[in-house]
Write a protein that holds these residues in place. Structure first.
Motif, short mmCIF file in Angstrom:
data_model
loop_
_atom_site.label_atom_id
_atom_site.label_comp_id
_atom_site.label_asym_id
_atom_site.label_seq_id
_atom_site.Cartn_x
_atom_site.Cartn_y
_atom_site.Cartn_z
N THR A 17 0.83 -1.20 0.00
CA THR A 17 0.00 0.00 0.00
C THR A 17 0.87 1.26 0.00
O THR A 17 0.58 2.22 -0.71
N ASN A 18 1.91 1.24 0.80
CA ASN A 18 2.81 2.40 0.85
C ASN A 18 3.50 2.64 -0.49
O ASN A 18 3.68 3.78 -0.92
N LYS A 19 3.87 1.55 -1.16
CA LYS A 19 4.52 1.70 -2.47
C LYS A 19 3.55 2.22 -3.51
O LYS A 19 3.93 3.02 -4.38
N ILE A 20 2.30 1.79 -3.43
CA ILE A 20 1.29 2.32 -4.34
C ILE A 20 1.13 3.82 -4.13
O ILE A 20 1.10 4.60 -5.09
N ARG A 21 1.03 4.22 -2.87
CA ARG A 21 0.88 5.64 -2.55
C ARG A 21 2.09 6.44 -3.06
O ARG A 21 1.94 7.52 -3.62
N GLU A 22 3.28 5.89 -2.86
CA GLU A 22 4.49 6.59 -3.31
C GLU A 22 4.50 6.76 -4.82
O GLU A 22 4.83 7.83 -5.34
N GLY A 23 4.14 5.70 -5.52
CA GLY A 23 4.14 5.78 -6.99
C GLY A 23 3.11 6.75 -7.52
O GLY A 23 3.40 7.54 -8.44
N LEU A 24 1.90 6.74 -6.93
CA LEU A 24 0.86 7.66 -7.38
C LEU A 24 1.24 9.11 -7.08
O LEU A 24 0.97 10.01 -7.88
N ALA A 25 1.86 9.33 -5.94
CA ALA A 25 2.26 10.69 -5.57
C ALA A 25 3.30 11.23 -6.54
O ALA A 25 3.35 12.44 -6.81
N LYS A 26 4.13 10.36 -7.09
CA LYS A 26 5.16 10.78 -8.04
C LYS A 26 4.63 10.86 -9.46
O LYS A 26 5.36 11.26 -10.38
N GLY A 27 3.36 10.45 -9.66
CA GLY A 27 2.79 10.47 -11.00
C GLY A 27 3.32 9.38 -11.89
O GLY A 27 3.32 9.51 -13.13
N ALA A 28 3.77 8.26 -11.31
CA ALA A 28 4.32 7.17 -12.10
C ALA A 28 3.22 6.46 -12.88
O ALA A 28 2.05 6.47 -12.49
N ASP A 29 3.61 5.82 -13.96
CA ASP A 29 2.69 5.04 -14.78
C ASP A 29 2.17 3.87 -13.95
O ASP A 29 2.95 3.13 -13.34
N PRO A 30 0.85 3.66 -13.90
CA PRO A 30 0.30 2.54 -13.13
C PRO A 30 0.89 1.19 -13.52
O PRO A 30 1.02 0.30 -12.67
N LYS A 31 1.26 1.02 -14.79
CA LYS A 31 1.87 -0.24 -15.20
C LYS A 31 3.22 -0.44 -14.52
O LYS A 31 3.58 -1.56 -14.14
N ARG A 32 3.94 0.66 -14.37
CA ARG A 32 5.22 0.58 -13.69
C ARG A 32 5.02 0.27 -12.20
O ARG A 32 5.73 -0.55 -11.62
N ILE A 33 4.03 0.91 -11.60
CA ILE A 33 3.73 0.64 -10.18
C ILE A 33 3.31 -0.81 -10.01
O ILE A 33 3.73 -1.49 -9.06
N ASP A 34 2.51 -1.32 -10.93
CA ASP A 34 2.04 -2.70 -10.86
C ASP A 34 3.23 -3.67 -10.88
O ASP A 34 3.27 -4.63 -10.10
N ALA A 35 4.21 -3.41 -11.76
CA ALA A 35 5.38 -4.29 -11.84
C ALA A 35 6.17 -4.27 -10.54
O ALA A 35 6.65 -5.31 -10.07
N VAL A 36 6.30 -3.09 -9.95
CA VAL A 36 7.08 -2.96 -8.71
C VAL A 36 6.41 -3.68 -7.56
O VAL A 36 7.05 -4.43 -6.81
N ILE A 37 5.10 -3.48 -7.40
CA ILE A 37 4.44 -4.11 -6.24
C ILE A 37 4.30 -5.62 -6.43
O ILE A 37 4.29 -6.37 -5.44
N ARG A 38 4.23 -6.07 -7.66
CA ARG A 38 4.21 -7.52 -7.87
C ARG A 38 5.55 -8.14 -7.50
O ARG A 38 5.61 -9.25 -6.94
N GLN A 39 6.63 -7.43 -7.81
CA GLN A 39 7.94 -7.90 -7.41
C GLN A 39 8.08 -7.90 -5.89
O GLN A 39 8.62 -8.84 -5.29
N MET A 40 7.56 -6.85 -5.26
CA MET A 40 7.56 -6.79 -3.80
C MET A 40 6.75 -7.94 -3.21
O MET A 40 7.16 -8.55 -2.20
N ALA A 41 5.63 -8.25 -3.81
CA ALA A 41 4.80 -9.34 -3.32
C ALA A 41 5.56 -10.67 -3.39
O ALA A 41 5.44 -11.52 -2.50
#
Length: 280
Positions: free
Chosen positions: A72-96
């Motif tokens: 959740t924190n990584k999602i918030r961080e990515g959205l706050a930076k305006g990152a592409d949701p696809k990029r955020i999705d790849a990062v949090i899946r790796q974290m998972a």
């Protein structure tokens, strides 16, 4: 006596209630958190459906009993930076994936662990894997760090030691030597936060180690001699654990004497004028 159909219906209702309770407990993102995340995305021109897709990944991890706060924190961080949701999705899946690996390792170490302490250890181990460590690195660290004749290394201690080692790994220093340093610190009784600070300080001084102005071997030897954390890095300019060998100062180079002001040439004395011989 109740009809069989009534009993079956009662059991199904009870089971459905239990399943619903489990699913609600597995939800990682509350309604208020979701609304805040949606606002972050919409304010930057995105859609609420982008956030829902990301939250679904966190919810799936929570349903498997994994910590969801890091996701959740990584999602918030990515959205706050305006990152592409696809990029955020790849990062949090790796974290998972790292969280799942960490969870399996925790089960090996302490199958009975539970509660906030277990969740914190899983999260810290997952961060270590994100820093480049492998489960094999952590198992070797645990083997070397086990104090002789003392109780087994605690789950919190192992997670902190692994995170400290990951700082050394991020500094592009040999993991084998870093493992020896961290394991020695654990054997010498460094507390969990002290081991973390040790790895963090090595990372901060990585240029000294890469340039050879300090070595992990010398640091390990200092810890083995009994140096405490506050003694290891007393010199703020460079690593105080290993200093360059003292050199004999060179003899000063003789400087030529600075020429003084030239003396004025002496005027030749005028010869005395001979008196003319008087003719008698």
């Amino acid at each position: 006596m109740r009809p069989a159909s009534s009993v079956i219906a009662f059991v199904l209702v009870a089971l459905s209630g239990l399943v619903g309770a489990d699913l609600c407990a597995a939800q990682s993102v509350s309604v208020s958190e979701r609304d805040a995340l949606v606002r972050l995305r919409v304010d930057r021109g995105g859609q609420a459906s982008d956030v829902d897709a990301l939250i679904r990944v966190a919810d799936e991890s929570a349903a498997r009993g994994l910590p969801s706060a890091p996701l959740t924190n990584k999602i918030r961080e990515g959205l706050a930076k305006g990152a592409d949701p696809k990029r955020i999705d790849a990062v949090i899946r790796q974290m998972a994936t790292h969280l799942e690996t960490a969870d399996q390792l925790v089960r090996e170490v302490d199958a009975t662990a539970s509660g906030a302490g277990r969740e914190a250890s899983v999260t810290l181990l997952a961060e270590s894997f994100g820093g480049g460590l492998t489960p094999g690195d952590v198992r070797e660290l645990r083997r070397l760090a086990q104090p002789s004749g003392k109780p087994p290394l605690s789950l919190e201690g192992l997670a902190s030691a692994a995170k400290g080692l990951s700082f050394i790994r991020e500094a592009r220093l040999p993991v084998t030597e870093g493992t020896a340093v961290v394991a020695e610190a654990v054997r010498q009784g460094f507390r969990a936060h002290e081991v973390l600070d040790l790895g963090r300080e090595i990372k901060r001084r990585e240029r000294d180690y890469q340039a050879g102005r300090a070595t992990l071997r010398a640091l390990r030897d200092a810890i083995a001699r009994g140096d405490r954390p506050e003694q290891l890095f007393r010199d703020t300019r460079t690593d105080a654990v290993e200093r360059p060998a003292a050199t004999r100062p060179e003899a000063p180079v003789e400087q030529p004497e600075r020429p003084g002001r030239p003396e004025a040439p002496q005027r030749p004395e005028r010869p005395e004028r001979a008196e003319p011989t008087r003719v008698r």
